[in-house]
Design an enzyme around this catalytic site. Structure first.
Site, PDB file in Angstrom:
ATOM      1  N   SER A 126       0.829  -1.207   0.000  1.00 34.85           N
ATOM      2  CA  SER A 126       0.000   0.000   0.000  1.00 34.85           C
ATOM      3  C   SER A 126       0.865   1.259   0.000  1.00 34.85           C
ATOM      4  CB  SER A 126      -0.981  -0.039   1.177  1.00 34.85           C
ATOM      5  OG  SER A 126      -1.880  -1.120   1.013  1.00 34.85           O
ATOM      6  N   LYS A 178     -22.185  16.295   7.255  1.00 36.86           N
ATOM      7  CA  LYS A 178     -21.263  16.708   8.304  1.00 36.86           C
ATOM      8  C   LYS A 178     -21.184  15.620   9.382  1.00 36.86           C
ATOM      9  CE  LYS A 178     -18.566  19.538  10.528  1.00 36.86           C
ATOM     10  NZ  LYS A 178     -17.201  19.786  10.009  1.00 36.86           N
TER      11      LYS A 178
END
Length: 312
Positions: A126, A178
Site C-alpha cells: 500500500s 457533516k
C-alpha cells in the site's frame, strides 16, 4: 606513646596520600568525560554526514504517517554533498494516504538530485509500495509481501450495540454529510457516495504514479490494483518490483549503474538514533511499538483515508 590518628608525623603523609588519590581520580574522571564527549560527537558527526562521502540509509518501519522531521531529513540529504546516494529500507504495511503521498513526493525531490534505491524486507504494501516506487530501483526478497495497490475508508456501525445497552445520541449539523459516517447508524447512500468519491480520487492518483514510475499503461496497472498482495517474485513478474535482493544488492546496483564508489559507508540518517544510555525506556517502548506495526515514536493517526494492508 602518641596516637597515630593525631600524630602529625602520621597525619601529614596520610593527608598527602589522600590528596594524590583525589587528584588521580579527578584526572581519570576528566579523561572519561572527554572520551564520552568525543564518542557522542563522533556519533552525531557520522549521523549528520560529517564523516566524508557516504551512502545514506532511510528506514521506513511500521505504519506510515505524515512526519515533518522525515521531510526535513530528506531535504537535508538532497543538499548534502557528502551523501552520494540514498538507500530506503522498507518494512511497512502502509499507512495514511497523506503520509504516503508526503513520503513519495519528498523522495521524488531527492531523486532529482541523487540516486535513490529502495529495498523491501518483510513487507512493503500500500503506502509503503507507494514509497518504494519513488526510487530508481526496487529490490525485494522473493517471499516479501508487496503491492496491495488501493485505498480504504473503514468505519463501524455500533447502533445495535448502543440500543441494547440503552445509549442514544443526537447531533445538530450544518449539512447532511457533516460528521458522517456516524457509528450510531448505518451508512446512508448519500454518505456512501461521498466517501466513494473520496476513495476513487485517491485511488486514481495512486494508479497514476504506479503507471508513471513503473512504465506501465493504466490498462496494465488496473488489473493489479484490486488491493491484492503479492510475493516479491510475483511483483517482479508483474513489473512492480525490479530485482530480488536486499541492501547489499541495492548498493552493488548503485556502484554498477550510478557510478557510486565501492566501499562507501552506509549511514542511517532517519530515524535519528538517540544515545541508548539516556533513552532506554524510550527505546524499549519504540521497539514494542515497531513490533506491533506502529511508528517507533509519535502519534498513530490513522483516522480517515488509508492505504494500508496488515494481518488482522
Amino acid at each position: 606513646m602518641s596516637d597515630p590518628m593525631i600524630d602529625p608525623a602520621h597525619a601529614i603523609p596520610a593527608a598527602s596520600a589522600l590528596r594524590r588519590s583525589r587528584f588521580r581520580w579527578r584526572i581519570l574522571a576528566f579523561v572519561a568525560l572527554v572520551a564520552a564527549i568525543l564518542a557522542v560527537a563522533g556519533r552525531f558527526a557520522t549521523e549528520y554526514g560529517l564523516s566524508g562521502d557516504q551512502i545514506a540509509r532511510v528506514v521506513i518501519d511500521g505504519t506510515i504517517a505524515s512526519d515533518p522531521t522525515r521531510v526535513r531529513t530528506l531535504d537535508a540529504l538532497a543538499d548534502n554533498d557528502t551523501v552520494k546516494a540514498v538507500v530506503v529500507a522498507i518494512n511497512s504495511p502502509g499507512g495514511t494516504t497523506a503520509g504516503g503521498e508526503e513520503l513519495y513526493e519528498s523522495l521524488n525531490k531527492l531523486r532529482a538530485k541523487k540516486p535513490v534505491v529502495a529495498y523491501i524486507k518483510e513487507l512493503g504494501a500500500s503506502a509503503a509500495y507507494m514509497t518504494a516506487i519513488a526510487s530508481d530501483r526496487i529490490f525485494a526478497r522473493r517471499l516479501s509481501i508487496v503491492a496491495s495497490i488501493g485505498v480504504l475508508f473503514q468505519t463501524y456501525n455500533a447502533g445495535k450495540l448502543l440500543d441494547t445497552i440503552g445509549i442514544g445520541s443526537d447531533k445538530v449539523a450544518s449539512g447532511p454529510l457533516k460528521a458522517e459516517p456516524d457509528i450510531t447508524h448505518p451508512m446512508t447512500p448519500e454518505v456512501r457516495a461521498s466517501l466513494q468519491s473520496l476513495v476513487d480520487d485517491s485511488f486514481s492518483w495512486f494508479v497514476d504514479v504506479v503507471d508513471e514510475r513503473r512504465g506501465l499503461s493504466r490498462a496494465q496497472v488496473l488489473p493489479l490494483a484490486d488491493g491484492r498482495i503479492m510475493t516479491g517474485q510475483q511483483g517482479i513478474a508483474n513489473k512492480l518490483i525490479d530485482e530480488v535482493g536486499g541492501e547489499d544488492e541495492a548498493v552493488a546496483w548503485l556502484e554498477k549503474n550510478k557510478g557510486i564508489k565501492a566501499d562507501l559507508p552506509v549511514v542511517t540518517w532517519y530515524p535519528t538514533a538517540q544515545p541508548g544510555w539516556t533513552n532506554i525506556g524510550r527505546w524499549i517502548g519504540g521497539e514494542a511499538r515497531t513490533a506491533l506495526g506502529l511508528p517507533a515514536e509519535g502519534p498513530v493517526a490513522l483516522d480517515g483515508l488509508v492505504s494500508l494492508w496488515q494481518v488482522q
